[in-house]
Design an enzyme around this catalytic site. Structure first.
Site, short mmCIF file in Angstrom:
data_model
loop_
_atom_site.label_atom_id
_atom_site.label_comp_id
_atom_site.label_asym_id
_atom_site.label_seq_id
_atom_site.Cartn_x
_atom_site.Cartn_y
_atom_site.Cartn_z
N HIS A 310 1.00 -1.15 -0.02
CA HIS A 310 0.01 0.21 -0.37
C HIS A 310 0.65 1.27 -0.23
O HIS A 310 2.10 1.00 0.53
CB HIS A 310 -1.12 0.17 1.18
N ASP A 367 -7.91 -5.68 -0.47
CA ASP A 367 -8.55 -6.58 -1.18
C ASP A 367 -8.23 -8.15 -1.02
O ASP A 367 -8.82 -9.05 -2.05
CB ASP A 367 -8.07 -5.52 -2.83
N1 CMC Z 1 4.16 -7.44 -4.39
C1 CMC Z 1 5.43 -7.60 -4.80
N2 CMC Z 1 6.19 -6.69 -5.05
C2 CMC Z 1 5.22 -5.17 -4.45
C3 CMC Z 1 4.04 -5.43 -4.39
C4 CMC Z 1 3.68 -6.55 -4.54
N3 CMC Z 1 2.02 -6.59 -4.65
N4 CMC Z 1 4.09 -3.96 -4.10
C5 CMC Z 1 4.89 -3.31 -4.27
N5 CMC Z 1 5.80 -3.90 -4.34
C6 CMC Z 1 7.24 -3.73 -3.87
C7 CMC Z 1 7.70 -3.13 -5.56
O1 CMC Z 1 8.15 -3.52 -6.25
C8 CMC Z 1 8.88 -2.14 -4.79
O2 CMC Z 1 9.84 -2.76 -5.15
P1 CMC Z 1 10.98 -2.66 -5.51
O3 CMC Z 1 11.67 -1.24 -4.42
O4 CMC Z 1 12.68 -3.40 -5.06
O5 CMC Z 1 11.43 -1.19 -6.43
C9 CMC Z 1 8.05 -1.55 -3.58
O6 CMC Z 1 7.08 -3.13 -3.29
C10 CMC Z 1 7.24 -0.32 -3.60
O7 CMC Z 1 6.13 -0.24 -4.58
P2 CMC Z 1 5.79 0.73 -5.39
O8 CMC Z 1 5.20 0.31 -6.57
O9 CMC Z 1 7.05 1.80 -5.46
O10 CMC Z 1 5.08 1.06 -4.17
P3 CMC Z 1 3.41 2.19 -4.36
O11 CMC Z 1 3.35 2.93 -3.19
O12 CMC Z 1 3.82 2.99 -5.75
O13 CMC Z 1 2.30 1.55 -4.55
C11 CMC Z 1 0.47 -0.47 -4.69
C12 CMC Z 1 1.26 0.84 -4.12
C13 CMC Z 1 -0.57 -0.71 -3.84
C14 CMC Z 1 -0.25 0.03 -6.09
C15 CMC Z 1 1.78 -2.10 -4.32
O14 CMC Z 1 1.68 -2.15 -3.46
C16 CMC Z 1 0.75 -2.97 -5.81
O15 CMC Z 1 0.82 -2.79 -6.68
N6 CMC Z 1 -0.36 -3.87 -5.07
C17 CMC Z 1 -1.06 -4.68 -5.89
C18 CMC Z 1 -1.85 -4.20 -5.97
C19 CMC Z 1 -2.75 -4.35 -4.97
O16 CMC Z 1 -2.95 -4.74 -4.13
N7 CMC Z 1 -4.28 -2.96 -4.82
C20 CMC Z 1 -4.60 -2.93 -3.68
C21 CMC Z 1 -4.10 -1.65 -3.12
S1 CMC Z 1 -5.49 -1.03 -1.72
C22 CMC Z 1 -6.39 -0.47 -2.64
C23 CMC Z 1 -7.32 0.49 -2.57
O17 CMC Z 1 -6.09 1.46 -3.30
O18 CMC Z 1 -7.98 0.12 -3.74
#
Ligand code: CMC
Length: 441
Positions: A310, A367
């Protein structure tokens, strides 16, 4: 009146000059650097893709502390609300700022019934979509279409706010249930005045002429709780879209319709559909939870563990805690020995103990467990994000109204760092390439 306090100044030394910028503090001690004079005084803009560091408004609706795992609507803790309130009470709280008295609740409930029908011409829209149409696409189109049938709001957005809120909340539920019936090819079921919000929805979904459905109180309560978990989450992606569209003075329906589209994305509300699809796919193809975790860690693979991570929470999402409990109680009640739950729990345990996930503070989000509950309730997978949208609606409305009344708000119009070509002419380009432009033939 602004409740933000200016507590000190920060100094920026740039190009031989000192510039001062106020540091602001909110009511929970959250601090922000006020850069509103930055561009005017220095010529600089900020660069913040994904607005990871940007506060865009003052808000008194929802408080999130991502480090401590706190979520409060109008000061009430999310677990407290999920335990003691109905979804409609929470919707009222978000929009009005206070919980309704019994009289206010009854009046609101009555309005919900009065406005639950859809104009019959709108019902016909459903016939024109292809059979495989995703319900989120229909939902967004239907919401913006409401503005053509109920344009009153465009004339005075504040006068009829209770009616508008009731109309939107009530009709969104009807639209969602109709889209399910369309998907099933079954006759639609109209809303009933004797049923409450969630019972009515379940009845519209599951009653058929050959199945005299009676809403189950345990499932109804679980649905109320799940919708409460979704109801608001301050400046998330879809709410930012709702506020962004609203900032151009577009009407509430148009703004919410855009919010529905933003929510659909798999990184946002669409993740609840992705979670269950990911688990189904893994179980079907014999992948173990550990293999999924290893795949998510592989830097040469775009795969992400849906339902994990998140932007704000760097600890267990407080909504996921409640969602996990709801999921267990629903499965227990239905006597559902779901191998999905075991698989999901094993996945969670492995991820939580893995250094990749620990170092990045990746925990289950809302989720992860909500989809499992919806699945057990018999709601089809492609409706999961629609459920999220029904839940998020009061939050979108409250945020839209707050922005509407906030005199500090301006049209959303960010800047960029341009990195494209310098000035050139068509004549020079044509002269330097063998290609002949059709207009010069
Ligand atoms: N699985 C594997 N690696 C992950 C995940 C995941 N679900 N989420 C983040 N990471 C890693 C990402 O690859 C990155 O690694 P590195 O630093 O080595 O490059 C690090 O963690 C930081 O991730 P980010 O993408 O920069 O984080 P963000 O804040 O931009 O994204 C997120 C947040 C929710 C989009 C992301 O965690 C994600 O894609 N999660 C899976 C989708 C999901 O479950 N979304 C629902 C969110 S909660 C409800 C809502 O908002 O509606």
């Amino acid at each position: 009146m602004s409740l933000v306090k200016k507590i000190m100044n920060a100094r920026l030394n740039y190009d031989g000059h000192d510039y001062e910028f106020p540091i602001l503090e909110g009511t929970q001690g959250e601090r922000a650097l006020d850069i509103r004079t930055l561009r005017k005084n220095t010529g600089l803009v900020t660069f913040d893709p994904g607005m990871v560091n940007s506060g865009v408004c003052e808000s008194n609706i929802t408080f999130v502390d991502g480090d401590k795992g706190i979520l409060r609507y109008r000061g009430y803790d999310i677990a407290d609300l999920a335990e003691h309130c109905s979804f409609l009470e929470v919707a009222y709280l978000l929009v009005h700022g206070f919980l309704p008295t019994p009289a206010e609740y009854n009046a609101f409930s009555k309005l919900m019934n009065l406005h639950s029908l859809l104009h019959e011409n709108m019902r016909n829209f459903f016939n024109l979509y292809p059979d495989h149409a995703h319900p989120m696409a229909m939902l967004s189109a239907m919401v913006v279409s409401l503005s053509t049938f109920y344009p009153e709001l465009e004339l005075d957005p504040t006068e009829a706010i209770d009616i508008t809120v009731a109309r939107l909340l009530s009709k969104l539920r009807t639209i969602a249930a109709f889209s399910y019936k369309k998907y099933m090819g079954h006759p639609i079921v109209y809303p009933r005045a004797d049923l409450r919000y969630c019972e009515n929805f379940l009845n519209m979904m599951f009653y058929t002429p050959v199945n005299d459905y009676a809403p189950d109180p345990v499932i109804t309560r679980a649905l109320n709780q799940l919708l409460i978990l979704h109801a608001d989450h301050e400046q998330n992606c879809s709410t930012t879209v709702v506020r962004g569209v609203g900032s151009s003075r577009a009407n509430l329906y148009a703004s919410i319709s855009a919010g529905v589209c933003a929510l659909w994305g798999p990184l946002h509300g669409g993740a609840n559909q992705q979670v269950v699809e990911m688990l189904e796919e893994a179980m079907k193809s014999g992948l173990s939870p550990r293999t999924l975790v290893e795949k998510a860690k592989d830097r040469n693979n775009n795969f992400r563990l849906y339902g994990f991570g998140h932007r704000v929470y760097k600890t267990y999402d407080p909504r996921a805690k409640v969602a996990k409990k709801i999921c267990k109680s629903v499965l227990n009640h239905l006597n559902h020995n779901d191998p999905f739950l075991e698989f999901a729990q094993e996945l969670e345990d492995i991820a939580l103990n893995d250094s990749f996930f620990q170092e990045r503070h990746l925990y289950p989000n809302v989720d992860f467990y909500t989809g499992l509950s919806y699945r057990a309730m018999g709601i089809p997978i492609n409706m999961f994000t629609v459920m999220f949208a029904i839940g998020r609606l009061p939050g979108w409305i409250a945020q839209w109204l707050e922005q509407h009344d906030d005199t500090a708000q301006r049209i959303v119009r960010p800047r960029q760092i341009y990195v494209g070509p310098e000035l050139r002419t068509v004549a020079d380009s044509l002269a330097s390439t063998p290609y002949t432009h059709p207009a010069t033939k």
